[in-house]
Design an enzyme around this catalytic site. Structure first.
Site: not given
Lengths: 542, 475
Positions: A118, A230, A232, A246, A249, A280, A344, A378
């Site tokens: 990730f 955040q 996304h 969404l 990721e 991100r 997000h 995050r």
């Protein structure tokens, strides 16, 4: 006092996502526990929608220290170090809890839990169950909850926390019909998630209205870093009503590439080393820049493409993405997805200790409602990790709270009732107020911020806060209260964004020039406590 | 956009009623966006559930034009009729799901975690994606007719049964929750937003384990031993179809196609005339019919009831029989046999239903036959083989008057008629009411089990499609 519907317990858990349920099953060991959900338990939070995975160090080739460092650096060093230590060192055990309780994680060839890469992490550390990891975790937790003696109160909204002047001792609630209720408790856990819904375009479920921030704030608890929202990088852009949905990721984790309308793999310009698997905040800013500079697609996004991957890999690792897009007429096995950033996750929230205690006695917070774990940004896979580590800790800490005599403040209840009655005399529909708020936030408090826009937003939200909300039936009570909560959260986000005169993490001020890096910034947390807000100055760095 | 929504408020004492709303929505709006528009612009007290808006939480299942869907994923259309799921109702589109939730089993694990292998995970996964929307509960015909707790309840039993971490006896539990009540009509698969194949991946598997432990229903045991002994699910009481027909039947005139004919137990030994009619119909349409005499039961009654041990033997004998006959297409006229050959066999030849084949190669139009006819979709043809248009095309070519009837299981399948006849009768009674509503004089279908059962519950004449077509041709 007009409230007939009362109950009492040792621990009251508010919120039924990953953190709330985890807290409840832990707290149950110490005494009677009630979990209240404004939706159906397990369906409400964002955990059930989390797709990609949960980070944990499970292999010798990885280390807790590495997870700690990745999280700190990804979070622009705004994270609370103690919280990050707790997160990274305990999450492996929480994964084992879930697995023992029946979680159906994907396994690798050696029958150990499989992990995938990730963004912002030096190795493959994200455990997963296809692209419905959150759903898998919630289902596992739900089974655990259903086997427990925890009392589940579905479709009950908490209007306000109760306090005896020294500590929190319960909550005023309202059911689907608008009947008020009272739940008294020795300790209260807030696990209400984030507030993406204050923005027009968001990944959050409709329950992501930030009630816990507002409940905590009104009860006198301190909040931190509320400006750190955040975005996304990859949300859907079409059809219009699905904007913000969404796109996990994991799509990039599996090898998806980002291209602008000219077909250029633009991440080469912004982070040539990490490319699509940058953090991100970086990827979102990169996409936003491509769009602002006119290299965007028809609907104002960029392309995210997996069509070069084997069909089998897409079908087995990204089944939800595949099906969702098919429903909207796009076959991601052969066509690219059109994506743009979407609100997000709130990195900020209630200030907590590693034991999840807020600044108010007997009030605990876990999950997205708490601040400090993720700093300014995050990492993907750290949110589910947070729910499990701090959810359990909240259950333990609240469970250990001393049992005390109930001292109910009738004045608080009367005040709540008066407040609710005042809604009948209001003038503006909640739906209209929410719509205005969402547009103000999206247009002025997004990825790129400056003082001028923020002041516009500040005035706009203030105006909405001064608009009396109107309801015509008690069934709309919770709607009105939640709308007020959202306005309060929006106000705090703007306040924080004005206070933080630097670009750090997800918060980017285009009108501030800075000479420092994330690691040696002179600023600490922004903080908010009833009528008072500010930003910590780290004297030694000035 | 105009839609009609079922409203209900117990406080007013009013019965549920439909209200038409006209709201403005964006292009490609979902049903949920329409519901939002009604609440936000017309009636803020309108109640419905919703949450994730991405098909992952299962909160927003409603019925649109009668069929369960997730409101957040289903595109809205002008004139949609929106109702709650068929569950006890609380208010507007909100139903009481608590009793169903209470039936969903949970893992009974120990403190130690035994080894779990990827193979276990692969087995469990297809049963794990349930989002508890309860669309399957809303549309299952067996629940109101028996003690059946519902498809997703069985799904969960098998999910736990497959898990090495679970220590409970899920077979006994599943039986207790009505394991033998499922007719395998597959309506639950059709409405499941996650396409979970509960009949095949849970119910038939649980039944098979129940069989191994001797827990099957007596009627199913008897049927299984009959098939093992005779290769047929019907006792021989008269000269069978296979005993009276030639091995090869040449068509009239030009040979347009050659097929192998799979007759099935019911048409071979119990209701023989429709099979003879079918042969006549095929002949008339220029189709050469090859009938291998060593064909046996397809195994459907065994698979549906869990007696899978003898299946490989039946599969081998049937495949060998038709391979030896040298055909590349095998035609069935029983929905159950067709679905089994198509879905439970790996055949080196193509399998087609008679209606599918006739429409594909074109058929001679018969004369019209007097009377009003309705068509009953056999579950194993509609959902087992995805065939619904072709029988209607045939029927409309021959029937003086054809009236539509929405599909619903008649109650005969899945071993229910033999194992739990009372339940079959109850499901049949609902179907009989639906038939009555159409005003039809005759029911037409393509499944001998439906044929038999529908006649019992309606008292009306039930005709096989081939028989009806031949009636037209013989005029």
């Amino acid at each position: 006092m007009g409230i007939e519907n009362t109950s009492d317990c040792h621990v009251l858990v508010i919120g039924s996502g990953g953190a709330g349920i985890r807290a409840a099953v832990e707290a149950e060991n110490f005494g009677e526990t009630i979990i209240v959900s404004k939706t159906i338990t397990g369906k409400g939070g964002c955990t059930v929608m989390a797709e990609g995975g949960i980070n944990a160090v499970l292999k010798d080739t990885d280390s807790i220290q590495a997870h700690f460092e990745d999280t700190m650096s990804g979070g622009a060093y705004l994270n609370d170090e103690d919280l990050v230590r707790t997160l990274t060192s305990e999450v492996p055990d929480r994964i084992r809890d879930l697995f023992t309780w029946g979680a159906v994680f994907d396994l690798a060839k050696d029958n150990c839990i499989a992990q995938r890469p990730f963004g912002g992490q030096r190795c493959a550390r994200t455990c997963y169950a296809g692209d419905h990891t959150g759903h898998e975790i919630v289902m596992t937790l739900l089974e655990k909850l259903r086997s427990s003696s925890v009392t589940i109160e579905n479709e009950v909204t908490v209007l306000d926390l109760l306090s005896d002047g020294e500590k929190v001792n319960g909550a005023i609630t309202c059911d689907r019909e608008g009947n008020l209720g009272l739940i008294t408790a020795d300790a209260v856990i807030l696990a209400t998630g984030g507030a993406g819904q204050v923005y027009d375009t968001t990944t959050n479920s409709t329950a992501g209205t930030g009630d816990g921030y507002a409940l905590g704030y009104r009860a006198g608890a301190q909040l931190i870093d509320m400006e750190q929202v955040q975005f996304h990088p990859t949300g859907a852009v079409t059809p219009y009503d699905s904007r913000g949905r969404l796109i996990t990721e994991a799509v990039r984790g599996e090898g998806g590439v980002l291209k602008n309308a000219l077909g250029e793999r633009f991440m080469e310009k912004y982070d040539p080393k990490r490319m699509e698997l940058s953090t991100r905040d970086v990827v979102s800013r990169s996409i936003a820049t491509e769009v602002l500079e006119g290299r965007d697609t028809e609907h104002g996004g960029v392309w995210l493409d997996v069509s070069h991957l084997p069909r089998e890999q897409i079908e087995s690792r990204l089944p939800i993405m595949l099906n969702q897009f098919l429903q909207f007429g796009v076959d991601i096995r052969t066509q690219p997805m059109e994506v743009a950033p979407t609100a997000h996750h709130f990195m900020g929230g209630l200030k907590i200790t590693p034991d999840t205690l807020t600044t108010v006695p007997h009030l605990f917070a876990a999950g997205e409602v708490a601040g400090g774990v993720h700093g300014g940004n995050r990492l993907g896979g750290n949110a589910l990790a947070e729910t499990q580590v701090f959810g359990r800790r909240a259950g333990l800490s609240a469970g250990k709270c001393k049992r005390t005599a109930r001292n109910i403040d009738d004045k608080q209840i009367k005040a709540a009732e008066d407040k609710l009655n005042s809604f009948y005399k209001g003038s503006t529909k909640t739906a209209d107020v929410r719509q205005s708020m969402k547009m103000i936030m999206w247009n002025n408090v997004g990825i790129y911020r400056n003082e001028l826009d923020l002041r516009v937003a500040e005035r706009g939200i203030e105006k909405l806060q001064n608009t009396p909300l109107k309801i015509s039936s008690s069934r709309e009570l919770s709607d009105a209260v939640i709308t007020e909560n959202m306005l309060l959260v929006a106000k705090l986000v703007i306040e924080g964004a004005l206070l933080r005169r630097e670009s750090r993490g997800a918060h980017t001020r285009t009108d501030v020039k800075q000479t420092w890096t994330n690691a040696d910034s002179p600023f600490g947390h922004t903080f908010f406590v009833k009528g008072k807000s500010g930003i910590e100055i780290l004297e030694n760095r000035l | 956009m105009k839609v009609t929504i079922s409203r209900y408020d117990p406080v007013t004492g009013e019965q549920p009623h439909f209200v038409e709303y006209d709201v403005s929505v964006n292009t490609a709006a979902r049903v949920l966006n329409v519901l939002d528009a009604v609440r936000d612009t017309i009636d803020p007290t309108f109640a419905y559930r919703h949450c994730c808006r991405g098909g992952q939480c299962g909160s927003c299942a409603v019925r649109v034009n009668g069929e369960p869907v997730l409101a957040c994923m289903q595109e809205a259309h002008e004139g949609d009729v929106i109702e709650p799921l068929d569950l006890p109702r609380i208010r507007d589109l909100i139903t009481d799901i608590a009793p169903v939730m209470a039936q969903i089993a949970w893992l009974n694990g120990g403190s130690e975690c035994p080894e779990v292998r990827q193979a276990d995970i692969d087995d469990i996964k297809p049963l794990r994606e349930c989002i508890e929307c309860y669309s399957c509960i809303s549309s299952c015909p067996a629940i109101s007719a028996s003690d059946f707790k519902g498809p997703t309840i069985m799904r969960q039993e098998q999910r736990l049964n497959l898990d090495p971490r679970d220590n409970a006896d899920r077979i006994l539990e599943a039986i207790d929750k009505g394991l033998f009540s499922c007719t395998t009509c597959r309506k639950c698969v059709e409405v499941c937003p996650k396409d979970i194949d509960t009949p095949r991946k849970a119910i038939e598997k649980l039944r098979s384990e129940a069989m191994k432990r001797g827990l099957s229903l007596p009627a199913h045991k008897a049927l299984a031993s009959l098939i093992e002994k005779t290769g047929r699910s019907i006792e021989r009481k008269e000269t069978t179809f296979l005993e009276q027909v030639a091995d090869v039947i040449e068509p009239e005139g030009e040979v347009r196609a050659t097929i192998g004919f799979f007759v099935g137990c019911m048409f071979n030994g119990r209701v023989i005339q429709p099979a003879l009619d079918a042969i006549e119909l095929l002949r008339l349409n220029g189709i050469r019919v090859i009938i291998p005499k060593d064909q046996v039961c397809c195994g459907s009654p065994l698979i549906r009831t869990g007696f899978v041990g003898f299946i490989p033997e039946l599969q081998k004998r049937n495949i060998d029989a038709f391979v030896k006959a040298g055909v590349d297409t095998v035609l069935t006229m029983c929905a159950g046999c067709g679905a089994t050959l198509k879905n439970d066999y790996d055949t080196p030849f193509r399998v087609v239903d008679i209606t599918e084949f006739l429409c594909e190669i074109g058929f001679k139009a018969p004369s019209k036959v007097a009377g009003t006819y309705t068509y009953h979709d056999p579950c194993h043809l509609l959902r087992g083989q995805g065939i619904s248009k072709q029988p209607r095309i045939l029927l409309e070519s021959v029937a003086e008057k054809f009236v539509e009837m929405p599909a619903r299981c008649c109650g005969a399948g899945g071993g229910v008629k033999s194992g739990q006849p009372e339940e079959a009768a109850k499901i049949g009674a609902v179907r009989a009411e639906m038939v009555k509503k159409t005003g039809a004089d005759y029911i037409v279908t393509v499944c001998p089990f439906c044929e038999f059962h529908l006649h019992q519950v309606t008292g009306l004449p039930v005709k096989n499609i081939a028989t009806l077509m031949m009636e037209g041709h013989r005029k």
